[in-house]
Design a protein around this motif. Structure first.
Motif, mmCIF file in Angstrom:
data_model
loop_
_atom_site.group_PDB
_atom_site.id
_atom_site.type_symbol
_atom_site.label_atom_id
_atom_site.label_comp_id
_atom_site.label_asym_id
_atom_site.label_seq_id
_atom_site.Cartn_x
_atom_site.Cartn_y
_atom_site.Cartn_z
ATOM 1 N N LEU A 17 50.628 3.381 134.619
ATOM 2 C CA LEU A 17 50.318 4.070 133.466
ATOM 3 C C LEU A 17 50.672 3.490 132.335
ATOM 4 O O LEU A 17 49.936 3.094 131.460
ATOM 5 C CB LEU A 17 50.587 5.529 133.547
ATOM 6 C CG LEU A 17 50.029 6.352 132.457
ATOM 7 C CD1 LEU A 17 48.538 6.715 132.159
ATOM 8 C CD2 LEU A 17 50.789 7.626 132.315
ATOM 9 N N ILE A 18 51.915 3.122 132.182
ATOM 10 C CA ILE A 18 52.612 2.475 131.074
ATOM 11 C C ILE A 18 52.156 1.243 130.661
ATOM 12 O O ILE A 18 51.744 0.823 129.561
ATOM 13 C CB ILE A 18 54.193 2.338 131.076
ATOM 14 C CG1 ILE A 18 54.973 3.883 131.072
ATOM 15 C CG2 ILE A 18 54.728 1.549 129.976
ATOM 16 C CD1 ILE A 18 56.071 3.744 131.498
ATOM 17 N N GLY A 19 51.660 0.543 131.749
ATOM 18 C CA GLY A 19 50.983 -0.671 131.561
ATOM 19 C C GLY A 19 49.606 -0.773 131.061
ATOM 20 O O GLY A 19 49.066 -1.669 130.349
ATOM 21 N N ALA A 20 48.843 0.389 131.528
ATOM 22 C CA ALA A 20 47.514 0.485 131.329
ATOM 23 C C ALA A 20 47.537 0.967 129.626
ATOM 24 O O ALA A 20 46.659 0.691 128.800
ATOM 25 C CB ALA A 20 46.876 1.573 131.927
ATOM 26 N N MET A 21 48.416 1.953 129.281
ATOM 27 C CA MET A 21 48.576 2.238 127.943
ATOM 28 C C MET A 21 48.711 1.076 126.950
ATOM 29 O O MET A 21 48.036 0.841 125.956
ATOM 30 C CB MET A 21 49.636 3.524 127.713
ATOM 31 C CG MET A 21 49.322 4.568 128.508
ATOM 32 S SD MET A 21 50.628 5.761 128.346
ATOM 33 C CE MET A 21 50.854 5.828 126.597
#
Length: 283
Positions: A201-205
């Motif tokens: 999720l952090i990477g996608a954000m």
């Protein structure tokens, strides 16, 4: 390997990506055995290399791997910003997947100084850490973040079940979701490991330049110390978990300014730290 670009209701990747497999089972119900098949979530070794140096092997679900590489690099403070993430290539091996990441050489030297060559499991983000100070890493204090009425927390939770297609199929994965301050889900990532789901999720954000001061994090797991640490490292100020936090997670959330919420349900939640960001549940 293609990463999903949307938040929810996105189809499970093709079985060529091996995120789930069918296996024969014996179902027992009301005194009867039934021959059947079931969908099982895949769990494979994932090796992460920085500038050709082996760093970590995790057990993970083989989807959204580029998101994972970027998110792990940020949440573990290997890089300071997404701009330092120069490239990543994904290679399928006989045993699993290898992610080859290029970052500034100075960052690789810093990894060596930290002496972290860890072998992790899907349930453990600290396995193999050699130094105590690497475990108890205190991120900087987070920013002010959004004010969120309690009802908006519940709105995000209500939408989360239908935004987890892999868990709906297998019942075996965690999810990490990002919601805006109105409680609308923006991004969701799934994995057999709760740490991996959050890193994805952090990477996608980061890839989408999603501002961390505009929403909140929702976790389908307990709020462990490592989960709060990862969130605080990237500046997330509000963490909502459906299960309980640990004492160390509460301590870290208090010291870094993170609002930590546990036991979040459709109509209730428990605030453990910094309640000033949360309005009344009915507001």
């Amino acid at each position: 390997m293609q990463s999903r670009s949307t938040l929810s209701n996105s189809p499970i990747p093709d079985d060529g990506e091996a995120v789930s497999v069918r296996r024969p089972v014996e179902r027992f119900h009301l005194g009867q055995n039934v021959h059947d098949e079931d969908w099982i979530a895949s769990e494979i070794p994932l090796a992460l290399h920085y500038n050709d140096h082996a760093h970590v092997v995790m057990m993970a679900t083989p989807m959204d791997l580029e998101d994972f590489a970027l998110g792990f690099s940020l949440s573990e403070a290997i890089i300071e910003s997404a701009e330092e993430f120069e490239s990543v290539s994904v290679h399928q091996r006989l045993e699993g997947f290898e992610l080859s990441v290029r970052i500034p050489e100075a960052r690789v030297e810093a990894i060596a100084q930290r002496q972290r060559n860890l072998s992790g499991r899907s349930s453990c983000g600290l396995c193999g850490t050699q130094q105590l100070e690497d475990v108890v890493r205190h991120p900087p204090r987070v920013g002010r973040g959004p004010m969120v009425p309690g009802a908006n927390l519940h709105r995000a939770l209500a939408a989360l079940d239908s935004a987890q297609p892999l868990n709906s199929r297998t019942g075996a994965t965690h999810a990490a979701a990002w919601a805006d301050s109105g409680g609308n889900l923006m991004l969701v990532r799934e994995d057999v490991g709760r740490h991996n789901a959050l890193d994805k999720l952090i990477g996608a954000m980061a890839k989408r330049a999603v501002a961390v001061d505009g929403g909140f994090l929702v976790l389908t797991s307990r709020a462990s110390y490592e989960m709060v640490q990862k969130a605080a490292t990237v500046g997330i100020s509000l963490v909502v978990a459906i299960s309980a936090p640990t004492a160390l997670a509460i301590h870290l959330a208090e010291s870094t300014g993170v609002t930590l919420i546990g036991f979040a349900r459709a109509t209730s939640h428990v605030i453990y730290t910094h309640p000033d960001r949360i309005g009344q549940a009915g507001s």
